[in-house]
Design an enzyme around this catalytic site. Structure first.
Site, PDB file in Angstrom:
ATOM      1  N   GLU A   3       0.255 -11.650  -6.509  1.00  0.00           N
ATOM      2  CA  GLU A   3       1.684 -11.879  -6.696  1.00  0.00           C
ATOM      3  C   GLU A   3       2.507 -11.507  -5.475  1.00  0.00           C
ATOM      4  O   GLU A   3       2.167 -10.596  -4.721  1.00  0.00           O
ATOM      5  CB  GLU A   3       2.174 -11.062  -7.906  1.00  0.00           C
ATOM      6  CG  GLU A   3       1.667 -11.652  -9.204  1.00  0.00           C
ATOM      7  CD  GLU A   3       1.881 -10.771 -10.412  1.00  0.00           C
ATOM      8  OE1 GLU A   3       2.071 -11.308 -11.500  1.00  0.00           O
ATOM      9  OE2 GLU A   3       1.854  -9.533 -10.281  1.00  0.00           O
ATOM     10  N   CYS A  31       8.930  -2.886  -8.794  1.00  0.00           N
ATOM     11  CA  CYS A  31       7.949  -2.048  -8.100  1.00  0.00           C
ATOM     12  C   CYS A  31       6.905  -1.510  -9.055  1.00  0.00           C
ATOM     13  O   CYS A  31       7.243  -0.907 -10.069  1.00  0.00           O
ATOM     14  CB  CYS A  31       8.653  -0.826  -7.514  1.00  0.00           C
ATOM     15  SG  CYS A  31       9.009  -1.012  -5.813  1.00  0.00           S
ATOM     16  N   SER A  36       4.429   6.568   0.115  1.00  0.00           N
ATOM     17  CA  SER A  36       4.565   6.828  -1.326  1.00  0.00           C
ATOM     18  C   SER A  36       4.323   8.313  -1.543  1.00  0.00           C
ATOM     19  O   SER A  36       3.186   8.743  -1.732  1.00  0.00           O
ATOM     20  CB  SER A  36       3.534   6.004  -2.098  1.00  0.00           C
ATOM     21  OG  SER A  36       3.880   4.654  -2.021  1.00  0.00           O
ATOM     22  N   PHE A  37       5.382   9.080  -1.517  1.00  0.00           N
ATOM     23  CA  PHE A  37       5.254  10.533  -1.520  1.00  0.00           C
ATOM     24  C   PHE A  37       5.167  11.078  -2.946  1.00  0.00           C
ATOM     25  O   PHE A  37       4.188  11.659  -3.337  1.00  0.00           O
ATOM     26  CB  PHE A  37       6.422  11.127  -0.742  1.00  0.00           C
ATOM     27  CG  PHE A  37       6.123  12.500  -0.203  1.00  0.00           C
ATOM     28  CD1 PHE A  37       5.065  12.693   0.654  1.00  0.00           C
ATOM     29  CD2 PHE A  37       6.906  13.591  -0.563  1.00  0.00           C
ATOM     30  CE1 PHE A  37       4.768  13.966   1.160  1.00  0.00           C
ATOM     31  CE2 PHE A  37       6.628  14.861  -0.059  1.00  0.00           C
ATOM     32  CZ  PHE A  37       5.565  15.041   0.791  1.00  0.00           C
ATOM     33  N   HIS A  38       6.236  10.913  -3.696  1.00  0.00           N
ATOM     34  CA  HIS A  38       6.259  11.084  -5.154  1.00  0.00           C
ATOM     35  C   HIS A  38       6.074  12.489  -5.710  1.00  0.00           C
ATOM     36  O   HIS A  38       6.251  12.678  -6.915  1.00  0.00           O
ATOM     37  CB  HIS A  38       5.230  10.175  -5.841  1.00  0.00           C
ATOM     38  CG  HIS A  38       5.358   8.725  -5.482  1.00  0.00           C
ATOM     39  ND1 HIS A  38       6.572   8.096  -5.344  1.00  0.00           N
ATOM     40  CD2 HIS A  38       4.426   7.773  -5.221  1.00  0.00           C
ATOM     41  CE1 HIS A  38       6.371   6.835  -5.026  1.00  0.00           C
ATOM     42  NE2 HIS A  38       5.098   6.608  -4.926  1.00  0.00           N
ATOM     43  N   SER A  57       4.219  -0.058   3.247  1.00  0.00           N
ATOM     44  CA  SER A  57       4.186   1.128   2.388  1.00  0.00           C
ATOM     45  C   SER A  57       2.741   1.544   2.158  1.00  0.00           C
ATOM     46  O   SER A  57       1.897   0.731   1.797  1.00  0.00           O
ATOM     47  CB  SER A  57       4.849   0.796   1.046  1.00  0.00           C
ATOM     48  OG  SER A  57       4.695   1.872   0.145  1.00  0.00           O
ATOM     49  N   CYS A 101       1.216   3.503 -11.732  1.00  0.00           N
ATOM     50  CA  CYS A 101       1.286   2.162 -11.149  1.00  0.00           C
ATOM     51  C   CYS A 101       0.398   1.185 -11.916  1.00  0.00           C
ATOM     52  O   CYS A 101      -0.783   1.448 -12.155  1.00  0.00           O
ATOM     53  CB  CYS A 101       0.825   2.231  -9.692  1.00  0.00           C
ATOM     54  SG  CYS A 101       0.657   0.624  -8.915  1.00  0.00           S
ATOM     55  N   CYS A 138       8.526  -9.276  -1.009  1.00  0.00           N
ATOM     56  CA  CYS A 138       7.548  -8.206  -1.206  1.00  0.00           C
ATOM     57  C   CYS A 138       6.183  -8.876  -1.356  1.00  0.00           C
ATOM     58  O   CYS A 138       5.991  -9.698  -2.251  1.00  0.00           O
ATOM     59  CB  CYS A 138       7.931  -7.444  -2.478  1.00  0.00           C
ATOM     60  SG  CYS A 138       6.737  -6.200  -2.963  1.00  0.00           S
ATOM     61  N   CYS A 194      -6.060  -2.869  -6.722  1.00  0.00           N
ATOM     62  CA  CYS A 194      -6.028  -1.745  -5.776  1.00  0.00           C
ATOM     63  C   CYS A 194      -7.170  -0.810  -6.130  1.00  0.00           C
ATOM     64  O   CYS A 194      -7.439  -0.576  -7.305  1.00  0.00           O
ATOM     65  CB  CYS A 194      -4.685  -1.009  -5.881  1.00  0.00           C
ATOM     66  SG  CYS A 194      -4.473   0.261  -4.610  1.00  0.00           S
ATOM     67  N   CYS A 230      -3.192   5.352  -8.778  1.00  0.00           N
ATOM     68  CA  CYS A 230      -2.019   6.169  -9.017  1.00  0.00           C
ATOM     69  C   CYS A 230      -1.638   5.977 -10.487  1.00  0.00           C
ATOM     70  O   CYS A 230      -1.595   4.841 -10.964  1.00  0.00           O
ATOM     71  CB  CYS A 230      -0.882   5.747  -8.093  1.00  0.00           C
ATOM     72  SG  CYS A 230      -1.409   5.782  -6.367  1.00  0.00           S
ATOM     73  N   GLY A 241      -1.868  -3.609  -3.967  1.00  0.00           N
ATOM     74  CA  GLY A 241      -2.856  -3.166  -2.994  1.00  0.00           C
ATOM     75  C   GLY A 241      -2.356  -2.160  -1.982  1.00  0.00           C
ATOM     76  O   GLY A 241      -1.168  -1.919  -1.830  1.00  0.00           O
ATOM     77  N   GLU A 242      -3.326  -1.548  -1.312  1.00  0.00           N
ATOM     78  CA  GLU A 242      -3.041  -0.540  -0.291  1.00  0.00           C
ATOM     79  C   GLU A 242      -3.248  -1.205   1.075  1.00  0.00           C
ATOM     80  O   GLU A 242      -4.395  -1.446   1.493  1.00  0.00           O
ATOM     81  CB  GLU A 242      -3.986   0.654  -0.496  1.00  0.00           C
ATOM     82  CG  GLU A 242      -4.005   1.664   0.627  1.00  0.00           C
ATOM     83  CD  GLU A 242      -2.622   2.111   1.093  1.00  0.00           C
ATOM     84  OE1 GLU A 242      -1.845   2.661   0.297  1.00  0.00           O
ATOM     85  OE2 GLU A 242      -2.309   1.887   2.291  1.00  0.00           O
ATOM     86  N   ASN A 272       9.463   2.288 -13.174  1.00  0.00           N
ATOM     87  CA  ASN A 272       9.450   1.020 -13.912  1.00  0.00           C
ATOM     88  C   ASN A 272       8.290   1.039 -14.892  1.00  0.00           C
ATOM     89  O   ASN A 272       7.135   1.017 -14.475  1.00  0.00           O
ATOM     90  CB  ASN A 272       9.294  -0.162 -12.949  1.00  0.00           C
ATOM     91  CG  ASN A 272      10.506  -0.290 -12.044  1.00  0.00           C
ATOM     92  OD1 ASN A 272      11.633  -0.342 -12.515  1.00  0.00           O
ATOM     93  ND2 ASN A 272      10.282  -0.308 -10.742  1.00  0.00           N
TER      94      ASN A 272
HETATM   95  N1  SAH Z   1      -0.139   0.757  -2.185  1.00  0.00           N
HETATM   96  C1  SAH Z   1       1.031   0.937  -1.434  1.00  0.00           C
HETATM   97  C2  SAH Z   1       2.008  -0.200  -1.547  1.00  0.00           C
HETATM   98  C3  SAH Z   1       2.229  -0.824  -2.902  1.00  0.00           C
HETATM   99  S1  SAH Z   1       3.083   0.106  -4.102  1.00  0.00           S
HETATM  100  C4  SAH Z   1       1.694   2.233  -1.819  1.00  0.00           C
HETATM  101  O1  SAH Z   1       1.302   2.837  -2.808  1.00  0.00           O
HETATM  102  O2  SAH Z   1       2.585   2.658  -1.087  1.00  0.00           O
HETATM  103  C5  SAH Z   1       4.793   0.000  -3.604  1.00  0.00           C
HETATM  104  C6  SAH Z   1       5.653   1.147  -4.118  1.00  0.00           C
HETATM  105  O3  SAH Z   1       5.904   1.049  -5.535  1.00  0.00           O
HETATM  106  C7  SAH Z   1       4.997   2.498  -3.891  1.00  0.00           C
HETATM  107  O4  SAH Z   1       5.898   3.445  -3.426  1.00  0.00           O
HETATM  108  C8  SAH Z   1       4.551   2.838  -5.290  1.00  0.00           C
HETATM  109  O5  SAH Z   1       4.321   4.197  -5.403  1.00  0.00           O
HETATM  110  C9  SAH Z   1       5.686   2.312  -6.123  1.00  0.00           C
HETATM  111  N2  SAH Z   1       5.374   2.177  -7.545  1.00  0.00           N
HETATM  112  C10 SAH Z   1       4.165   1.932  -8.099  1.00  0.00           C
HETATM  113  N3  SAH Z   1       4.278   1.862  -9.436  1.00  0.00           N
HETATM  114  C11 SAH Z   1       5.565   2.057  -9.744  1.00  0.00           C
HETATM  115  C12 SAH Z   1       6.299   2.063 -10.981  1.00  0.00           C
HETATM  116  N4  SAH Z   1       5.706   1.819 -12.134  1.00  0.00           N
HETATM  117  N5  SAH Z   1       7.633   2.293 -10.921  1.00  0.00           N
HETATM  118  C13 SAH Z   1       8.244   2.480  -9.732  1.00  0.00           C
HETATM  119  N6  SAH Z   1       7.604   2.470  -8.542  1.00  0.00           N
HETATM  120  C14 SAH Z   1       6.283   2.265  -8.546  1.00  0.00           C
HETATM  121 FE1  SF4 Z   2      -2.454   1.239  -5.234  1.00  0.00          FE
HETATM  122 FE2  SF4 Z   2       0.011   1.714  -4.266  1.00  0.00          FE
HETATM  123 FE3  SF4 Z   2      -0.378   1.293  -6.894  1.00  0.00          FE
HETATM  124 FE4  SF4 Z   2      -1.234   3.552  -5.783  1.00  0.00          FE
HETATM  125  S1  SF4 Z   2       0.902   2.874  -5.971  1.00  0.00           S
HETATM  126  S2  SF4 Z   2      -2.396   2.259  -7.235  1.00  0.00           S
HETATM  127  S3  SF4 Z   2      -1.887   2.851  -3.785  1.00  0.00           S
HETATM  128  S4  SF4 Z   2      -0.730  -0.181  -5.265  1.00  0.00           S
END
Ligand code: SAH
Ligand code: SF4
Length: 386
Positions: free
Chosen positions: A113, A366, A246-248, A224, A140, A126, A133, A137, A192-193, A323
Protein backbone atom coordinates in the site's frame (compact mmCIF):
# COMPACT_ATOMS: atom_id res chain seq x y z
CA UNK A 1 12.83 -38.73 -48.33
CA UNK A 2 9.43 -37.83 -47.07
CA UNK A 3 9.00 -34.61 -45.27
CA UNK A 4 8.55 -35.19 -41.63
CA UNK A 5 5.17 -34.07 -40.46
CA UNK A 6 5.55 -33.08 -36.87
CA UNK A 7 3.10 -34.69 -34.50
CA UNK A 8 1.49 -31.79 -32.66
CA UNK A 9 1.22 -33.81 -29.47
CA UNK A 10 4.99 -34.13 -29.21
CA UNK A 11 5.81 -30.57 -30.22
CA UNK A 12 7.59 -28.76 -27.50
CA UNK A 13 5.10 -26.47 -25.87
CA UNK A 14 5.75 -22.84 -26.62
CA UNK A 15 7.46 -21.40 -23.62
CA UNK A 16 5.56 -18.55 -22.04
CA UNK A 17 7.17 -15.28 -23.08
CA UNK A 18 10.13 -14.64 -20.83
CA UNK A 19 9.15 -12.08 -18.22
CA UNK A 20 10.42 -8.78 -19.55
CA UNK A 21 12.76 -6.90 -17.28
CA UNK A 22 11.35 -3.74 -15.75
CA UNK A 23 13.43 -0.64 -16.43
CA UNK A 24 11.88 1.15 -13.47
CA UNK A 25 14.29 1.51 -10.60
CA UNK A 26 17.45 0.98 -12.66
CA UNK A 27 20.12 3.57 -12.01
CA UNK A 28 21.89 5.11 -15.01
CA UNK A 29 24.72 2.59 -15.00
CA UNK A 30 22.41 -0.42 -14.68
CA UNK A 31 20.20 0.92 -17.44
CA UNK A 32 23.23 1.50 -19.66
CA UNK A 33 24.34 -2.09 -19.15
CA UNK A 34 20.85 -3.39 -19.91
CA UNK A 35 20.77 -1.42 -23.17
CA UNK A 36 24.21 -2.61 -24.23
CA UNK A 37 23.16 -6.18 -23.49
CA UNK A 38 20.39 -5.92 -26.12
CA UNK A 39 22.81 -4.60 -28.72
CA UNK A 40 22.78 -0.81 -28.23
CA UNK A 41 26.20 0.43 -29.42
CA UNK A 42 28.29 1.61 -26.47
CA UNK A 43 28.87 5.03 -27.99
CA UNK A 44 25.11 5.65 -28.07
CA UNK A 45 24.30 4.19 -24.70
CA UNK A 46 24.64 7.34 -22.56
CA UNK A 47 22.38 9.32 -24.85
CA UNK A 48 19.79 6.53 -24.86
CA UNK A 49 19.88 6.39 -21.08
CA UNK A 50 19.18 10.13 -20.87
CA UNK A 51 16.33 9.85 -23.38
CA UNK A 52 14.76 6.91 -21.59
CA UNK A 53 15.01 8.57 -18.16
CA UNK A 54 13.28 11.60 -19.50
CA UNK A 55 10.42 9.56 -20.99
CA UNK A 56 10.06 7.37 -17.95
CA UNK A 57 10.52 9.77 -15.04
CA UNK A 58 9.79 13.23 -16.40
CA UNK A 59 6.98 12.41 -18.80
CA UNK A 60 5.60 9.28 -17.21
CA UNK A 61 5.21 7.40 -20.46
CA UNK A 62 4.09 3.80 -19.92
CA UNK A 63 4.79 2.37 -23.30
CA UNK A 64 7.88 2.43 -25.52
CA UNK A 65 5.74 3.18 -28.58
CA UNK A 66 5.14 6.71 -27.28
CA UNK A 67 8.88 7.54 -27.07
CA UNK A 68 8.82 9.45 -30.29
CA UNK A 69 12.42 10.63 -30.41
CA UNK A 70 13.65 7.04 -30.55
CA UNK A 71 13.85 5.17 -33.84
CA UNK A 72 10.93 2.82 -34.41
CA UNK A 73 13.17 -0.23 -34.63
CA UNK A 74 14.82 0.64 -31.31
CA UNK A 75 11.43 1.13 -29.65
CA UNK A 76 10.38 -2.33 -30.84
CA UNK A 77 13.61 -3.78 -29.58
CA UNK A 78 13.01 -2.17 -26.17
CA UNK A 79 9.44 -3.43 -26.03
CA UNK A 80 10.60 -6.96 -26.83
CA UNK A 81 12.96 -7.07 -23.87
CA UNK A 82 11.77 -4.58 -21.31
CA UNK A 83 8.74 -3.02 -19.69
CA UNK A 84 8.01 0.31 -17.99
CA UNK A 85 4.57 -0.76 -16.81
CA UNK A 86 3.48 -0.16 -13.24
CA UNK A 87 2.03 -2.75 -10.90
CA UNK A 88 -1.74 -3.05 -11.15
CA UNK A 89 -3.76 -0.79 -8.84
CA UNK A 90 -5.99 -3.46 -7.32
CA UNK A 91 -7.96 -0.88 -5.34
CA UNK A 92 -8.04 2.86 -4.85
CA UNK A 93 -9.85 4.12 -1.77
CA UNK A 94 -10.59 7.78 -1.22
CA UNK A 95 -11.22 9.08 2.28
CA UNK A 96 -13.70 11.80 3.20
CA UNK A 97 -10.69 14.02 3.92
CA UNK A 98 -9.21 13.50 0.44
CA UNK A 99 -6.58 10.94 1.46
CA UNK A 100 -6.09 8.34 -1.26
CA UNK A 101 -4.92 4.81 -0.56
CA UNK A 102 -3.49 2.70 -3.35
CA UNK A 103 -3.42 -1.05 -3.06
CA UNK A 104 -0.88 -2.32 -5.56
CA UNK A 105 -0.81 -5.90 -6.73
CA UNK A 106 2.71 -7.10 -7.44
CA UNK A 107 3.84 -9.84 -9.81
CA UNK A 108 3.20 -12.87 -7.64
CA UNK A 109 -0.10 -11.52 -6.33
CA UNK A 110 1.34 -9.94 -3.19
CA UNK A 111 -0.02 -6.57 -2.25
CA UNK A 112 1.44 -3.39 -0.91
CA UNK A 113 0.00 0.00 0.00
CA UNK A 114 0.86 3.65 -0.59
CA UNK A 115 -1.09 6.63 0.71
CA UNK A 116 -1.43 10.16 -0.65
CA UNK A 117 -2.27 12.84 1.91
CA UNK A 118 -3.25 16.23 0.47
CA UNK A 119 -2.83 19.34 2.60
CA UNK A 120 -3.38 23.00 1.97
CA UNK A 121 0.03 23.83 0.57
CA UNK A 122 1.50 20.44 0.03
CA UNK A 123 0.82 16.83 -0.71
CA UNK A 124 2.65 13.96 0.96
CA UNK A 125 2.99 10.50 -0.45
CA UNK A 126 3.64 7.77 2.08
CA UNK A 127 5.28 4.74 0.50
CA UNK A 128 6.17 1.23 1.61
CA UNK A 129 9.54 -0.50 1.56
CA UNK A 130 8.56 -4.09 2.32
CA UNK A 131 5.51 -6.34 2.11
CA UNK A 132 4.70 -6.62 5.79
CA UNK A 133 7.51 -6.13 8.31
CA UNK A 134 9.84 -8.55 10.07
CA UNK A 135 9.70 -6.44 13.22
CA UNK A 136 6.68 -6.59 15.45
CA UNK A 137 6.06 -3.37 17.22
CA UNK A 138 3.05 -4.15 19.36
CA UNK A 139 1.02 -1.06 18.36
CA UNK A 140 1.50 -1.43 14.59
CA UNK A 141 -0.85 -3.32 12.31
CA UNK A 142 1.84 -4.00 9.69
CA UNK A 143 3.85 -5.75 12.40
CA UNK A 144 1.13 -8.39 12.73
CA UNK A 145 1.50 -9.38 9.09
CA UNK A 146 3.68 -12.43 8.74
CA UNK A 147 4.34 -12.53 5.05
CA UNK A 148 7.34 -10.46 4.17
CA UNK A 149 9.59 -9.77 1.30
CA UNK A 150 11.63 -6.74 0.40
CA UNK A 151 10.24 -4.58 -2.36
CA UNK A 152 12.50 -4.16 -5.37
CA UNK A 153 13.75 -0.69 -6.30
CA UNK A 154 11.33 -0.88 -9.24
CA UNK A 155 8.40 -1.51 -6.92
CA UNK A 156 9.40 1.36 -4.63
CA UNK A 157 9.75 3.86 -7.48
CA UNK A 158 6.55 2.50 -9.04
CA UNK A 159 4.54 3.60 -6.00
CA UNK A 160 5.48 7.19 -6.75
CA UNK A 161 4.70 6.72 -10.43
CA UNK A 162 1.31 5.16 -9.80
CA UNK A 163 0.36 8.07 -7.55
CA UNK A 164 1.58 10.54 -10.18
CA UNK A 165 -0.54 8.73 -12.79
CA UNK A 166 -3.59 8.92 -10.56
CA UNK A 167 -3.03 12.56 -9.60
CA UNK A 168 -2.41 13.50 -13.23
CA UNK A 169 0.92 15.02 -12.36
CA UNK A 170 2.75 14.32 -15.58
CA UNK A 171 3.09 17.14 -18.13
CA UNK A 172 0.68 17.14 -21.06
CA UNK A 173 2.20 15.16 -23.94
CA UNK A 174 4.22 17.58 -26.05
CA UNK A 175 4.22 20.30 -23.39
CA UNK A 176 7.66 21.67 -22.54
CA UNK A 177 6.42 22.46 -19.04
CA UNK A 178 6.53 20.44 -15.87
CA UNK A 179 3.15 19.11 -14.83
CA UNK A 180 1.41 20.44 -11.76
CA UNK A 181 3.15 19.02 -8.69
CA UNK A 182 0.74 17.51 -6.24
CA UNK A 183 3.25 15.25 -4.54
CA UNK A 184 5.60 17.74 -2.89
CA UNK A 185 6.85 15.48 -0.10
CA UNK A 186 7.63 11.83 0.27
CA UNK A 187 7.76 9.80 3.46
CA UNK A 188 9.00 6.24 3.86
CA UNK A 189 6.45 5.53 6.56
CA UNK A 190 4.26 2.91 4.95
CA UNK A 191 4.70 -0.83 5.36
CA UNK A 192 8.08 -2.18 6.33
CA UNK A 193 11.39 -1.12 7.81
CA UNK A 194 13.26 0.81 5.09
CA UNK A 195 16.69 0.26 6.62
CA UNK A 196 16.20 -3.50 6.40
CA UNK A 197 15.90 -3.06 2.64
CA UNK A 198 18.74 -0.59 2.37
CA UNK A 199 20.06 -1.03 -1.18
CA UNK A 200 16.67 -1.05 -2.89
CA UNK A 201 15.44 1.95 -0.89
CA UNK A 202 18.66 3.81 -1.65
CA UNK A 203 18.54 3.05 -5.37
CA UNK A 204 14.88 4.04 -5.58
CA UNK A 205 15.44 7.28 -3.66
CA UNK A 206 18.38 8.16 -5.86
CA UNK A 207 16.02 8.10 -8.83
CA UNK A 208 13.31 10.00 -6.97
CA UNK A 209 15.79 12.71 -5.91
CA UNK A 210 17.61 12.99 -9.25
CA UNK A 211 16.94 16.24 -11.12
CA UNK A 212 16.54 14.28 -14.31
CA UNK A 213 14.53 11.65 -12.51
CA UNK A 214 11.40 12.36 -10.47
CA UNK A 215 13.12 15.37 -8.96
CA UNK A 216 11.84 15.58 -5.40
CA UNK A 217 14.46 17.28 -3.25
CA UNK A 218 16.18 15.17 -0.59
CA UNK A 219 15.00 17.73 1.98
CA UNK A 220 11.42 16.81 1.16
CA UNK A 221 11.94 13.11 1.72
CA UNK A 222 11.79 11.59 5.18
CA UNK A 223 12.86 8.06 5.97
CA UNK A 224 11.40 6.65 9.16
CA UNK A 225 13.20 3.88 10.98
CA UNK A 226 12.45 1.95 14.13
CA UNK A 227 16.16 2.25 14.95
CA UNK A 228 18.32 -0.03 12.81
CA UNK A 229 21.46 1.47 14.29
CA UNK A 230 24.14 0.09 11.94
CA UNK A 231 22.37 1.50 8.88
CA UNK A 232 21.55 4.97 10.19
CA UNK A 233 24.88 6.63 9.44
CA UNK A 234 24.96 4.88 6.08
CA UNK A 235 21.54 6.32 5.26
CA UNK A 236 22.92 9.80 5.92
CA UNK A 237 25.88 9.17 3.66
CA UNK A 238 24.30 7.23 0.82
CA UNK A 239 20.75 8.58 0.71
CA UNK A 240 20.96 11.93 2.48
CA UNK A 241 17.25 12.45 3.01
CA UNK A 242 15.74 13.56 6.31
CA UNK A 243 15.49 11.07 9.12
CA UNK A 244 12.65 10.19 11.48
CA UNK A 245 13.04 7.84 14.40
CA UNK A 246 10.18 5.79 15.81
CA UNK A 247 11.09 6.54 19.39
CA UNK A 248 7.83 6.01 21.29
CA UNK A 249 9.22 5.40 24.78
CA UNK A 250 11.68 6.91 27.22
CA UNK A 251 12.53 3.80 29.25
CA UNK A 252 14.19 0.73 27.77
CA UNK A 253 11.71 -1.43 29.63
CA UNK A 254 8.77 0.17 27.80
CA UNK A 255 10.54 0.51 24.45
CA UNK A 256 11.53 -3.18 24.59
CA UNK A 257 7.82 -4.00 24.37
CA UNK A 258 6.64 -1.28 22.01
CA UNK A 259 9.55 -1.36 19.58
CA UNK A 260 11.24 -4.72 20.22
CA UNK A 261 14.28 -3.86 18.08
CA UNK A 262 15.21 -1.90 21.23
CA UNK A 263 16.41 -5.17 22.75
CA UNK A 264 19.11 -5.21 20.11
CA UNK A 265 19.93 -1.50 20.04
CA UNK A 266 18.69 0.24 23.15
CA UNK A 267 17.84 3.88 23.73
CA UNK A 268 21.38 4.91 24.65
CA UNK A 269 22.96 3.19 21.63
CA UNK A 270 20.36 4.74 19.36
CA UNK A 271 20.85 8.24 20.72
CA UNK A 272 24.64 7.97 20.59
CA UNK A 273 24.32 7.03 16.92
CA UNK A 274 22.03 9.96 16.21
CA UNK A 275 24.46 12.36 17.85
CA UNK A 276 27.04 11.17 15.33
CA UNK A 277 24.64 11.44 12.39
CA UNK A 278 26.53 13.08 9.54
CA UNK A 279 23.75 15.39 8.43
CA UNK A 280 22.72 16.64 11.83
CA UNK A 281 22.06 20.38 11.81
CA UNK A 282 19.37 22.84 12.77
CA UNK A 283 18.25 23.00 9.17
CA UNK A 284 17.95 19.23 9.00
CA UNK A 285 16.59 18.24 12.33
CA UNK A 286 15.78 14.66 13.19
CA UNK A 287 12.11 13.95 13.76
CA UNK A 288 11.32 11.86 16.81
CA UNK A 289 8.02 10.09 16.26
CA UNK A 290 6.14 9.38 19.43
CA UNK A 291 2.88 7.45 19.34
CA UNK A 292 0.56 8.47 22.17
CA UNK A 293 -0.70 5.37 23.98
CA UNK A 294 -3.04 5.84 26.90
CA UNK A 295 -1.38 4.99 30.20
CA UNK A 296 1.67 3.44 28.54
CA UNK A 297 4.04 6.23 27.50
CA UNK A 298 2.05 9.45 27.82
CA UNK A 299 2.73 10.78 31.34
CA UNK A 300 4.27 14.14 32.23
CA UNK A 301 7.27 12.20 33.53
CA UNK A 302 7.66 10.60 30.09
CA UNK A 303 7.58 14.01 28.43
CA UNK A 304 10.25 15.35 30.76
CA UNK A 305 12.43 12.28 30.30
CA UNK A 306 12.07 12.60 26.56
CA UNK A 307 13.44 16.14 26.43
CA UNK A 308 16.26 15.21 28.78
CA UNK A 309 17.22 12.23 26.65
CA UNK A 310 17.41 14.07 23.36
CA UNK A 311 19.10 17.18 24.74
CA UNK A 312 21.68 18.46 22.27
CA UNK A 313 20.17 16.76 19.21
CA UNK A 314 18.59 19.21 16.74
CA UNK A 315 15.15 17.66 16.74
CA UNK A 316 11.44 18.03 16.45
CA UNK A 317 9.01 15.74 18.14
CA UNK A 318 6.07 14.47 16.18
CA UNK A 319 3.30 13.29 18.46
CA UNK A 320 1.14 10.69 16.74
CA UNK A 321 -2.23 9.93 18.31
CA UNK A 322 -2.44 6.14 18.28
CA UNK A 323 -4.47 4.84 15.34
CA UNK A 324 -6.38 1.77 16.44
CA UNK A 325 -6.89 -1.26 14.23
CA UNK A 326 -9.09 -4.34 14.70
CA UNK A 327 -7.84 -6.21 17.76
CA UNK A 328 -5.17 -3.65 18.69
CA UNK A 329 -4.13 -3.88 22.34
CA UNK A 330 -3.85 -0.13 23.05
CA UNK A 331 -5.97 2.98 23.29
CA UNK A 332 -5.29 6.48 22.06
CA UNK A 333 -4.33 9.00 24.76
CA UNK A 334 -6.96 11.67 25.41
CA UNK A 335 -6.55 15.00 23.62
CA UNK A 336 -6.07 16.66 26.96
CA UNK A 337 -3.15 14.32 27.74
CA UNK A 338 -1.63 14.82 24.31
CA UNK A 339 -1.82 18.59 24.74
CA UNK A 340 -0.26 18.46 28.21
CA UNK A 341 2.56 16.27 26.86
CA UNK A 342 3.07 18.60 23.89
CA UNK A 343 3.28 21.60 26.18
CA UNK A 344 6.13 20.14 28.22
CA UNK A 345 8.02 19.31 25.06
CA UNK A 346 7.29 22.74 23.61
CA UNK A 347 8.41 24.54 26.73
CA UNK A 348 11.71 22.72 26.47
CA UNK A 349 12.19 24.39 23.09
CA UNK A 350 11.18 21.63 20.71
CA UNK A 351 8.55 21.94 18.04
CA UNK A 352 6.00 19.25 18.84
CA UNK A 353 3.35 19.11 16.14
CA UNK A 354 0.56 16.65 16.80
CA UNK A 355 -0.02 14.63 13.66
CA UNK A 356 -3.64 14.84 12.60
CA UNK A 357 -4.88 11.35 11.86
CA UNK A 358 -5.75 11.18 8.17
CA UNK A 359 -7.67 8.67 6.14
CA UNK A 360 -8.90 6.78 9.19
CA UNK A 361 -12.17 5.85 7.48
CA UNK A 362 -10.20 3.89 4.88
CA UNK A 363 -7.62 2.47 7.33
CA UNK A 364 -4.90 4.56 5.73
CA UNK A 365 -3.56 6.27 8.86
CA UNK A 366 -0.09 5.67 10.28
CA UNK A 367 0.44 2.09 11.31
CA UNK A 368 -2.85 0.84 9.93
CA UNK A 369 -1.48 -0.54 6.70
CA UNK A 370 -1.69 -4.26 6.42
CA UNK A 371 -2.22 -5.93 3.10
CA UNK A 372 -4.29 -9.02 2.47
CA UNK A 373 -1.28 -10.95 1.17
CA UNK A 374 -1.15 -13.20 4.17
CA UNK A 375 -4.86 -13.95 4.01
CA UNK A 376 -4.57 -14.65 0.32
CA UNK A 377 -1.81 -17.06 0.99
CA UNK A 378 -3.78 -18.86 3.66
CA UNK A 379 -6.82 -19.24 1.46
CA UNK A 380 -4.64 -20.39 -1.41
CA UNK A 381 -3.15 -23.02 0.90
CA UNK A 382 -6.61 -24.16 1.93
CA UNK A 383 -7.63 -24.45 -1.68
CA UNK A 384 -4.47 -26.47 -2.34
CA UNK A 385 -5.33 -28.88 0.49
CA UNK A 386 -8.96 -29.34 -0.51
N1 SAH B 1 9.12 0.83 9.98
C1 SAH B 1 9.35 2.21 10.00
C2 SAH B 1 8.46 3.00 9.08
C3 SAH B 1 7.00 2.62 9.00
S1 SAH B 1 5.99 2.96 10.38
C4 SAH B 1 9.24 2.73 11.41
O1 SAH B 1 8.78 2.00 12.28
O2 SAH B 1 9.65 3.86 11.64
C5 SAH B 1 5.69 4.72 10.28
C6 SAH B 1 5.34 5.35 11.62
O3 SAH B 1 4.00 5.00 12.05
C7 SAH B 1 6.28 4.92 12.73
O4 SAH B 1 6.66 5.98 13.54
C8 SAH B 1 5.40 3.96 13.49
O5 SAH B 1 5.89 3.78 14.77
C9 SAH B 1 4.05 4.63 13.41
N2 SAH B 1 2.93 3.76 13.75
C10 SAH B 1 2.85 2.42 13.60
N3 SAH B 1 1.65 1.98 14.01
C11 SAH B 1 0.96 3.04 14.44
C12 SAH B 1 -0.38 3.21 14.95
N4 SAH B 1 -1.20 2.19 15.07
N5 SAH B 1 -0.77 4.46 15.28
C13 SAH B 1 0.06 5.51 15.10
N6 SAH B 1 1.31 5.41 14.61
C14 SAH B 1 1.76 4.19 14.28
FE1 SF4 C 1 7.64 -2.49 11.26
FE2 SF4 C 1 7.65 0.17 11.62
FE3 SF4 C 1 5.43 -1.27 12.11
FE4 SF4 C 1 7.53 -1.48 13.73
S1 SF4 C 1 6.28 0.36 13.39
S2 SF4 C 1 6.29 -3.20 12.92
S3 SF4 C 1 9.22 -1.30 12.31
S4 SF4 C 1 6.41 -1.01 10.13
Amino acid sequence: MTALTPDPSVLPRVAPPAARQSLLGLGREALREALIAIGTPERQANMRVAQLWSWIYQKGVQDFGAMTNLAKGFREELAAHFTVERPEVAALQVSQDGTRKYLLRLVEGHEVEAVYIPDENRGTLCISSQIGCTLNCTFCHTGTQKLVRNLTAAEIVAQVMVARDDLEEWPEPGSPHEGRRRITNLVLMGMGEPLYNFENVRDAMNIVMDNEGISISRRRITLSTSGVVPEIVRAGEEIGCLLAISFHATLDETRDTLVPINKKWNIKTLLDTLRAYPRLSNAERITFEYVMLKGVNDSDADARRLVRLIAGIPAKINLIPFNPWPGSPYERSSWQRIEAFAEIVNNAGYASPVRTPRGEDIMAACGQLKSASQKLRKSALKRGQA
